[in-house]
Write a protein that holds these residues in place. Structure first.
Motif, PDB file in Angstrom:
ATOM      1  N   LYS A  58     -11.767   9.371   9.932  1.00 18.63           N
ATOM      2  CA  LYS A  58     -12.538  10.408  10.426  1.00 18.63           C
ATOM      3  C   LYS A  58     -12.713   9.808  12.087  1.00 18.63           C
ATOM      4  O   LYS A  58     -13.102  10.647  12.677  1.00 18.63           O
ATOM      5  CB  LYS A  58     -13.748  10.249   9.905  1.00 18.63           C
ATOM      6  CG  LYS A  58     -13.456  11.096   8.564  1.00 18.63           C
ATOM      7  CD  LYS A  58     -14.785  11.123   7.606  1.00 18.63           C
ATOM      8  CE  LYS A  58     -14.387  11.735   5.994  1.00 18.63           C
ATOM      9  NZ  LYS A  58     -15.232  11.168   5.165  1.00 18.63           N
ATOM     10  N   ALA A  59     -12.998   8.631  12.096  1.00 21.86           N
ATOM     11  CA  ALA A  59     -13.247   7.966  13.564  1.00 21.86           C
ATOM     12  C   ALA A  59     -12.206   8.236  14.503  1.00 21.86           C
ATOM     13  O   ALA A  59     -12.037   7.932  15.741  1.00 21.86           O
ATOM     14  CB  ALA A  59     -13.661   6.594  13.719  1.00 21.86           C
ATOM     15  N   GLY A  60     -10.822   8.680  14.002  1.00 25.38           N
ATOM     16  CA  GLY A  60      -9.688   8.729  14.845  1.00 25.38           C
ATOM     17  C   GLY A  60      -9.773   9.982  15.689  1.00 25.38           C
ATOM     18  O   GLY A  60      -9.064  10.049  16.720  1.00 25.38           O
ATOM     19  N   GLN A 112      -8.891   7.610   1.309  1.00 24.15           N
ATOM     20  CA  GLN A 112      -9.667   6.810   0.204  1.00 24.15           C
ATOM     21  C   GLN A 112     -10.033   5.304   0.760  1.00 24.15           C
ATOM     22  O   GLN A 112     -10.903   4.845   0.935  1.00 24.15           O
ATOM     23  CB  GLN A 112      -8.820   6.785  -1.032  1.00 24.15           C
ATOM     24  CG  GLN A 112      -9.139   7.838  -1.787  1.00 24.15           C
ATOM     25  CD  GLN A 112      -8.382   7.816  -3.418  1.00 24.15           C
ATOM     26  OE1 GLN A 112      -7.834   6.807  -3.588  1.00 24.15           O
ATOM     27  NE2 GLN A 112      -8.614   8.937  -4.123  1.00 24.15           N
ATOM     28  N   HIS A 113      -8.864   4.824   1.449  1.00 24.13           N
ATOM     29  CA  HIS A 113      -8.857   3.392   1.976  1.00 24.13           C
ATOM     30  C   HIS A 113      -9.385   3.419   3.324  1.00 24.13           C
ATOM     31  O   HIS A 113     -10.017   2.250   3.559  1.00 24.13           O
ATOM     32  CB  HIS A 113      -7.604   2.767   1.772  1.00 24.13           C
ATOM     33  CG  HIS A 113      -6.892   2.844   0.246  1.00 24.13           C
ATOM     34  ND1 HIS A 113      -7.813   2.447  -0.776  1.00 24.13           N
ATOM     35  CD2 HIS A 113      -5.576   2.928  -0.181  1.00 24.13           C
ATOM     36  CE1 HIS A 113      -6.960   2.467  -1.913  1.00 24.13           C
ATOM     37  NE2 HIS A 113      -5.769   2.741  -1.585  1.00 24.13           N
ATOM     38  N   TYR A 114      -9.144   4.188   4.093  1.00 22.50           N
ATOM     39  CA  TYR A 114      -9.353   4.258   5.491  1.00 22.50           C
ATOM     40  C   TYR A 114     -10.222   5.305   6.063  1.00 22.50           C
ATOM     41  O   TYR A 114     -10.331   5.615   7.050  1.00 22.50           O
ATOM     42  CB  TYR A 114      -7.987   3.924   6.431  1.00 22.50           C
ATOM     43  CG  TYR A 114      -7.246   2.875   6.287  1.00 22.50           C
ATOM     44  CD1 TYR A 114      -7.423   1.524   6.552  1.00 22.50           C
ATOM     45  CD2 TYR A 114      -6.255   2.965   5.377  1.00 22.50           C
ATOM     46  CE1 TYR A 114      -6.743   0.604   6.486  1.00 22.50           C
ATOM     47  CE2 TYR A 114      -5.523   1.731   5.076  1.00 22.50           C
ATOM     48  CZ  TYR A 114      -5.776   0.875   5.417  1.00 22.50           C
ATOM     49  OH  TYR A 114      -4.962  -0.372   5.207  1.00 22.50           O
ATOM     50  N   ILE A 126      -2.798  -1.209  14.187  1.00 21.34           N
ATOM     51  CA  ILE A 126      -2.265  -1.425  13.047  1.00 21.34           C
ATOM     52  C   ILE A 126      -1.258  -2.629  13.062  1.00 21.34           C
ATOM     53  O   ILE A 126      -1.408  -3.666  12.202  1.00 21.34           O
ATOM     54  CB  ILE A 126      -1.461  -0.318  12.334  1.00 21.34           C
ATOM     55  CG1 ILE A 126      -2.376   0.889  12.043  1.00 21.34           C
ATOM     56  CG2 ILE A 126      -0.739  -0.691  11.294  1.00 21.34           C
ATOM     57  CD1 ILE A 126      -3.318   0.912  11.046  1.00 21.34           C
ATOM     58  N   VAL A 162       0.717  -1.227   0.018  1.00 20.93           N
ATOM     59  CA  VAL A 162       0.090   0.125   0.023  1.00 20.93           C
ATOM     60  C   VAL A 162       0.920   1.164  -0.083  1.00 20.93           C
ATOM     61  O   VAL A 162       0.369   2.369  -0.517  1.00 20.93           O
ATOM     62  CB  VAL A 162      -0.967  -0.285   1.306  1.00 20.93           C
ATOM     63  CG1 VAL A 162      -0.345   0.028   2.366  1.00 20.93           C
ATOM     64  CG2 VAL A 162      -2.235   1.029   0.984  1.00 20.93           C
ATOM     65  N   GLU A 168     -13.646   6.302   6.733  1.00 25.25           N
ATOM     66  CA  GLU A 168     -14.256   6.277   7.864  1.00 25.25           C
ATOM     67  C   GLU A 168     -13.297   6.086   9.108  1.00 25.25           C
ATOM     68  O   GLU A 168     -13.654   6.815  10.293  1.00 25.25           O
ATOM     69  CB  GLU A 168     -15.445   5.436   7.656  1.00 25.25           C
ATOM     70  CG  GLU A 168     -16.210   5.520   6.695  1.00 25.25           C
ATOM     71  CD  GLU A 168     -16.920   6.874   6.482  1.00 25.25           C
ATOM     72  OE1 GLU A 168     -17.299   7.292   7.568  1.00 25.25           O
ATOM     73  OE2 GLU A 168     -16.753   7.459   5.358  1.00 25.25           O
ATOM     74  N   LEU A 169     -12.299   5.224   8.950  1.00 22.50           N
ATOM     75  CA  LEU A 169     -11.680   5.042  10.103  1.00 22.50           C
ATOM     76  C   LEU A 169     -10.720   6.157  10.532  1.00 22.50           C
ATOM     77  O   LEU A 169     -10.691   6.390  11.801  1.00 22.50           O
ATOM     78  CB  LEU A 169     -10.708   3.879  10.117  1.00 22.50           C
ATOM     79  CG  LEU A 169     -11.340   2.352  10.271  1.00 22.50           C
ATOM     80  CD1 LEU A 169     -10.132   1.423  10.033  1.00 22.50           C
ATOM     81  CD2 LEU A 169     -11.585   2.388  11.877  1.00 22.50           C
ATOM     82  N   ILE A 202      -3.160  -6.054  12.922  1.00 22.10           N
ATOM     83  CA  ILE A 202      -3.791  -6.228  11.559  1.00 22.10           C
ATOM     84  C   ILE A 202      -2.792  -6.618  10.566  1.00 22.10           C
ATOM     85  O   ILE A 202      -2.774  -7.430   9.745  1.00 22.10           O
ATOM     86  CB  ILE A 202      -4.540  -5.027  11.112  1.00 22.10           C
ATOM     87  CG1 ILE A 202      -5.721  -4.703  11.987  1.00 22.10           C
ATOM     88  CG2 ILE A 202      -5.228  -5.372   9.832  1.00 22.10           C
ATOM     89  CD1 ILE A 202      -6.187  -3.314  11.903  1.00 22.10           C
ATOM     90  N   LYS A 224       2.216   1.565  -3.254  1.00 23.87           N
ATOM     91  CA  LYS A 224       1.166   2.102  -4.382  1.00 23.87           C
ATOM     92  C   LYS A 224       1.021   3.476  -4.215  1.00 23.87           C
ATOM     93  O   LYS A 224       0.603   4.230  -5.125  1.00 23.87           O
ATOM     94  CB  LYS A 224      -0.148   1.266  -3.929  1.00 23.87           C
ATOM     95  CG  LYS A 224      -0.271  -0.007  -4.522  1.00 23.87           C
ATOM     96  CD  LYS A 224      -1.359  -0.765  -4.131  1.00 23.87           C
ATOM     97  CE  LYS A 224      -2.806  -0.496  -4.642  1.00 23.87           C
ATOM     98  NZ  LYS A 224      -3.074  -1.177  -5.790  1.00 23.87           N
ATOM     99  N   LEU A 258       0.564  -5.116  -4.406  1.00 23.88           N
ATOM    100  CA  LEU A 258      -0.549  -5.652  -3.811  1.00 23.88           C
ATOM    101  C   LEU A 258      -0.742  -4.762  -2.402  1.00 23.88           C
ATOM    102  O   LEU A 258       0.284  -5.037  -1.744  1.00 23.88           O
ATOM    103  CB  LEU A 258      -0.815  -7.035  -3.778  1.00 23.88           C
ATOM    104  CG  LEU A 258      -0.965  -7.906  -4.883  1.00 23.88           C
ATOM    105  CD1 LEU A 258      -0.758  -9.201  -4.405  1.00 23.88           C
ATOM    106  CD2 LEU A 258      -2.298  -7.627  -5.663  1.00 23.88           C
ATOM    107  N   SER A 259      -1.562  -4.350  -1.879  1.00 19.21           N
ATOM    108  CA  SER A 259      -1.380  -3.443  -0.817  1.00 19.21           C
ATOM    109  C   SER A 259      -1.432  -4.132   0.339  1.00 19.21           C
ATOM    110  O   SER A 259      -0.371  -3.786   1.184  1.00 19.21           O
ATOM    111  CB  SER A 259      -3.098  -3.034  -0.465  1.00 19.21           C
ATOM    112  OG  SER A 259      -3.484  -2.265  -1.629  1.00 19.21           O
ATOM    113  N   ASN A 260      -1.787  -5.509   0.580  1.00 15.96           N
ATOM    114  CA  ASN A 260      -1.490  -6.006   1.701  1.00 15.96           C
ATOM    115  C   ASN A 260      -0.410  -7.115   1.732  1.00 15.96           C
ATOM    116  O   ASN A 260      -0.213  -8.072   2.413  1.00 15.96           O
ATOM    117  CB  ASN A 260      -2.874  -7.029   2.153  1.00 15.96           C
ATOM    118  CG  ASN A 260      -3.907  -6.456   3.134  1.00 15.96           C
ATOM    119  OD1 ASN A 260      -3.725  -5.145   2.785  1.00 15.96           O
ATOM    120  ND2 ASN A 260      -4.690  -6.789   3.489  1.00 15.96           N
TER     121      ASN A 260
END
Lengths: 802, 181
Positions: free
Chosen positions: B87-89, B80-82, B107, B4, B84-85, B110, B7, B37-39
């Motif tokens: 914003k929830a930070g 883009q990818h996170y 992180i 990621v 909502e998260l 995960i 990218k 690949l992101s992951n």
């Protein structure tokens, strides 16, 4: 109690651990709630459980206080309906108050949008609550899904491209296959194991194989070659050649295969490296039977044509010779007859015969020259030539005609032109003679003909010489000007009838001028005369090319001692006359034996050796000097045999050099300069003598006077004897020409040459040399005709002096 | 580093300078991966090489590239990818920065192969705080600088950032003093 110590936590600690808890009383009214739950639903306190929550699990429960008690060990999933929908996951536990129950749990969030909608922050969740981590996992999985989507799309797009490419490859393969199968050429591709990878029907047909191209695929080429080889003219050679080609692994094209039935195939062999780095062999066959047959026919036709041309040329040469032989006799005897006493009528008749004969000779010479030039057989010499002398001699040749027609003939020669240039004197003379001859021919009696020679220096080495011949003759009309240089063309139809000629003269002249690298042009007005201008860029001859004749002269610094070994008294006298007295002392030995004696008693600087002598000849004497006396004294041979190989023979015998008799002093000196050290000589500038420039006549007495050293009777005697001797030779020469007897002509040329040198008759002397060296007997006869003509004129001129 | 990140560099170059430039950067960096690949975990060297190649090909200093990359990371990758998260930070920059250490600890759970940097917040004042940055990776201090800038832009909060402790100057770790109005 099970003995585990009770855990007491403060309300604040409890709040941190369970920010989404709530407590209901026995009426299921909400008594209290965690901060985070209140953040979402600020008016929760006092509300009834049923009005806020819908129990999703357990689904069959009738929600009343007693029911909760029964379900304490079950997971509850509660849905909050309203503006913000939220699922709470957790379970009920007892409180200290028997009828009150506490729900502990946290929101179940699988869609991050719900988090956003609920206005919750991550920090609203308990730190131990892994729901936020699960949200991150979900998010990262979504990211993976996005990547997968992108990859899938890319894969799909690549798949489509691949599919399209495959279709294109298939289509182009099928086109290629159709092309190969329909080709006129036979095609065979085999792999390195000699298995057939590709072939077409034409190949099967060419080799008369009773199978289809498809059936051949995969079969072994070696055994196929063995099976078909018998159809070829050389079966084993066919098989061997294939093995060689494969072994050498090089492209070979246009191999020919000859079949027993007459068929001819052309074969190309091309080793091919494929993209997979595999070696394949491409064989390409063409049926060239018809092409080869045509080629053979063409070669045969060409050979026949060349042969025919040769036959034509030979015929022309033979016929010319056959015609010229009697014609020479006619001309020779007419000439002799003209000199006898004749009455007017006889004179007129014989003059007519002579003129007609002359014209006929001219025509034959023109045709021969033209034929030679057309076939490229005339190659110009590139020797030093005396420009003025050559051009003036050309006009001399025509002097008889000038006199007869009482032409006012003028020569204007620009004396600033170089005297010596490089070129072919004979052909330059021919150009001038042709143009002057034309001018005289087309100018009526008492007319005017002018030869004007001038030039300009192009650079240090080249002079563009203009030879301008103008006349007051009939001129050429404007419409004929373009064609006058064309072959067989004359200005007017009546020209030939009136003036004679073949119409080849100007054509030949133009070709000759072009061979000199020059141009020819003409200005003319009908009825007023013509001006022909030839421009030739001549290279000025260097001193070396001229042979060191001009302008320097070397002299000996001190006198030298010379031994002349010569048996002929006349030659002894001549040599003594030729060699200047200032060079030093000349002792004479009449043969080798006498020379031997003299050499014993006196020391000499040089020996001049005749070759043919009685008692002891020149070769024997030289052998004695070199091998008995062991002397390195320079020996120069003197011989009248100006033949090829003579010089080499003399050198082989031990002599140092060679001069032809009669020799000139400067000839001898130039040889001696090569044999003596340079400090023996001194160079002086030789003044240009007026007589040398004015060599207009066929001869002059300069050399003879030099020899005579003022002895006039010697000059007179010489001339008288010369005329008498030559008059004897003329009928013999005429007869020799008439009979094609080249040996007699060569003999006369050789014999008379000495006299021509003494008379400075350069043109005739040169001609004699050419005759002597010409290996072609026909050429000798033709040159003999010119010799006869020039000799007659020379005798006429000499007689006048006499 | 996970794909990621690479990218994100690809996105930064492609969006600002075009696909062709990205191919040049990739070629220059000697990386023949068609896409990341992101992951998937990739060697750290990839990221460093890409940053260095981008610096050369775009004629920018490496620090400018890293700052731009940090800002891009927040604006594009993070949002883009996170989104909502992110914003929830936190509700504002201060809150987000205070929550940042916990966020990075999660992180790590995960992305088990990841060695994420560690952050610590101290000296929290009304208008400033100190952000401590601990990382095994060298040379990324300007990336962090760019990240803070990016966050400030996300929350529409103008900031000044001072690097008051610097490994390049021999200190133990980087400390960024973030000031806002």
């Amino acid at each position: 109690m099970d003995g585990t110590p009770p855990i007491f936590i403060s309300a604040k600690q409890f709040e941190k651990l369970f920010p989404f808890h709530f407590i209901v009383d026995e009426h299921l009214l909400i008594q209290s709630a965690g901060m985070s739950l209140l953040k979402v639903y600020p008016h929760l306190i006092g509300e009834s459980f049923q009005s806020v929550f819908m129990v999703k699990r357990p689904s069959n429960i009738i929600m009343e206080n007693a029911a909760i008690k029964d379900c304490l060990d079950q997971i509850f999933i509660l849905k909050v309906e309203g503006e913000v929908e939220l699922l709470l996951r957790g379970h009920f536990i007892n409180t200290d108050v028997e009828t009150c129950y506490m729900f502990v749990g946290s929101p179940w969030i699988t869609d991050l949008n719900d988090l956003r909608k609920s206005n919750l922050l991550i920090s609203d969740f308990a730190l131990h609550d892994t729901i936020t981590d699960m949200m991150l996992i979900i998010q990262s999985k979504e990211l993976v899904m996005k990547d997968l989507h992108v990859l899938m799309e890319r894969l799909q797009s690549k798949g489509e491209v691949l599919l399209r490419s495959e279709r294109e490859v298939k289509s182009s393969n099928s086109k290629l296959n159709a092309l190969i199968q329909n080709m006129q050429s036979g095609i065979l591709v085999e792999d390195s194991q000699r298995k057939v990878l590709l072939c077409n029907q034409a190949l099967c047909d060419f080799f008369e194989m009773p199978v289809s191209a498809e059936a051949l695929l995969g079969s072994d080429c070696s055994s196929a070659a063995e099976q078909i080889k018998e159809a070829l003219l050389h079966p084993d050679e066919f098989v061997d050649r294939i093995a060689v080609l494969i072994r050498e692994n090089k492209t070979v094209i246009q191999d020919l295969l000859f079949f027993k039935n007459g068929k001819i195939l052309e074969r190309d062999f091309i080793p091919v490296m494929t993209a997979d780095n595999e070696l394949n062999y491409l064989w390409h066959y063409n049926d060239v039977t018809v092409k080869k047959r045509i080629e053979i026919d063409l070669v045969n036709a060409k050979n026949t044509a060349v042969k025919s041309q040769k036959i034509k040329e030979d015929f022309l040469a033979n016929m010319s010779h056959e015609i010229r032989t009697p014609l020479n006799a006619i001309l020779g005897f007419s000439n002799l007859l003209q000199k006898t006493k004749l009455n007017e009528e006889q004179k007129d008749l014989i003059d007519t015969v002579a003129i007609a004969g002359d014209n006929l000779m001219g025509i034959i010479n023109d045709i021969l020259d033209f034929t030679k030039m057309e076939s490229g057989n005339i190659i110009l010499e590139n020797a030093a030539l005396d420009l003025k002398l050559t051009l003036l001699n050309s006009s001399k040749i025509l002097s008889k005609k000038i006199e007869e027609k009482n032409i006012d003939f003028k020569v204007c020669f620009d004396n600033s032109l170089p005297r010596w240039v490089l070129g072919d004197a004979l052909r330059l003379s021919q150009i001038a003679t042709n143009l002057l001859g034309n001018a005289l021919k087309f100018t009526s009696n008492d007319g005017k003909v002018t030869l004007n020679v001038f030039g300009e220096n192009i650079d240090e080495f080249t002079n563009n010489v203009s030879i301008e011949i103008s006349d007051t003759g009939i001129g050429i009309s404007a419409d004929k000007m373009e064609t006058i240089f064309d072959r067989f063309t004359q200005a007017e139809d009546f020209t030939s009838r009136k003036f004679g000629g073949t119409g080849l003269g100007l054509s030949i002249t133009k070709m000759l001028v072009e061979q000199f690298g020059g141009t020819i042009s003409c200005r003319s007005r009908y009825g007023e005369g013509s001006v022909f201008t030839v421009r030739i860029p001549f290279v000025v001859a260097s001193e070396m090319a001229v042979g060191g004749v001009l302008p320097k002269e070397s002299k000996f610094k001190k006198e030298i001692q010379m031994l002349l070994v010569e048996d002929n008294v006349l030659n002894q006298k001549l040599a003594k006359k030729v060699i200047p007295a200032e060079w030093g002392q000349i002792d004479v030995a009449e043969n080798g034996l006498v020379a031997k004696e003299l050499l014993k008693t006196k020391s000499y600087d040089i020996i001049l050796m005749d070759l043919q002598m009685p008692l002891m000849n020149g070769y024997e004497t030289t052998h004695y000097v070199r091998h008995v006396l062991h002397s390195e004294i320079p020996i120069i041979a003197m011989t009248a045999n100006a033949i090829l190989g003579e010089r080499e023979k003399c050198i082989a015998a031990g002599m140092n050099d060679y001069v032809s008799k009669p020799f000139r002093a400067d000839d001898l000196l130039s040889r001696m300069k090569l044999l003596f050290p340079p400090d023996h000589f001194t160079d002086v500038i030789k003044p240009e003598s007026p007589s040398a420039v004015a060599k207009e006549a066929l001869f002059n007495l300069e050399h003879l006077n030099e020899i005579a050293e003022g002895d006039e009777s010697f000059v007179g005697d010489f001339l008288k004897t010369f005329v008498a001797e030559m008059q004897k030779e003329i009928p013999i020469l005429s007869a020799a020409i008439a009979n094609g007897n080249s040996e007699d002509i060569m003999r006369i040329a050789h014999k008379s040459k000495v006299s021509f040198v003494v008379l400075n008759a350069v043109q005739i002397e040169t001609l004699c040399k050419e005759i002597e060296q010409n290996p072609d007997s026909d050429g000798v006869v033709r040159s003999g005709e010119l010799l006869l003509q020039l000799l007659q004129e020379l005798l006429l001129d000499v007689s006048k002096i006499g | 580093m996970y794909g990621v990140v690479n990218k994100a560099i690809q996105g930064l170059v492609t969006e600002n300078f075009g696909e062709e430039k990205w191919l040049e950067v990739k070629t220059k960096a000697g990386i023949d991966e068609e896409s990341f690949l992101s992951n998937e975990s990739y060697p750290d060297a990839y990221t460093y090489k890409l940053a260095a190649a981008a610096s050369e090909q775009l004629n920018m200093s490496l620090s400018d590239v890293l700052i731009a990359f940090g800002e891009y990371w927040i604006a594009k990758t993070g949002m883009q990818h996170y989104g909502e998260l992110m914003k929830a930070g936190g509700q504002d920059l201060k809150e987000f920065l205070i929550n940042l250490p916990g966020f990075h600890s999660r992180i790590m759970l995960i992305y088990p192969k990841l060695q994420p940097p560690e952050f610590k917040i101290t000296d929290v004042q009304n208008l400033s705080l100190h952000l401590h940055y601990y990382s095994d990776r060298p040379g990324l201090k300007y990336f962090v600088y760019g990240l803070i800038n990016g966050l400030a832009k996300m929350f529409n909060t103008p900031v000044t950032i001072e690097i008051i402790s610097d490994r390049d100057l021999g200190h133990h770790h980087e400390i960024y003093k973030v000031n806002w109005n």
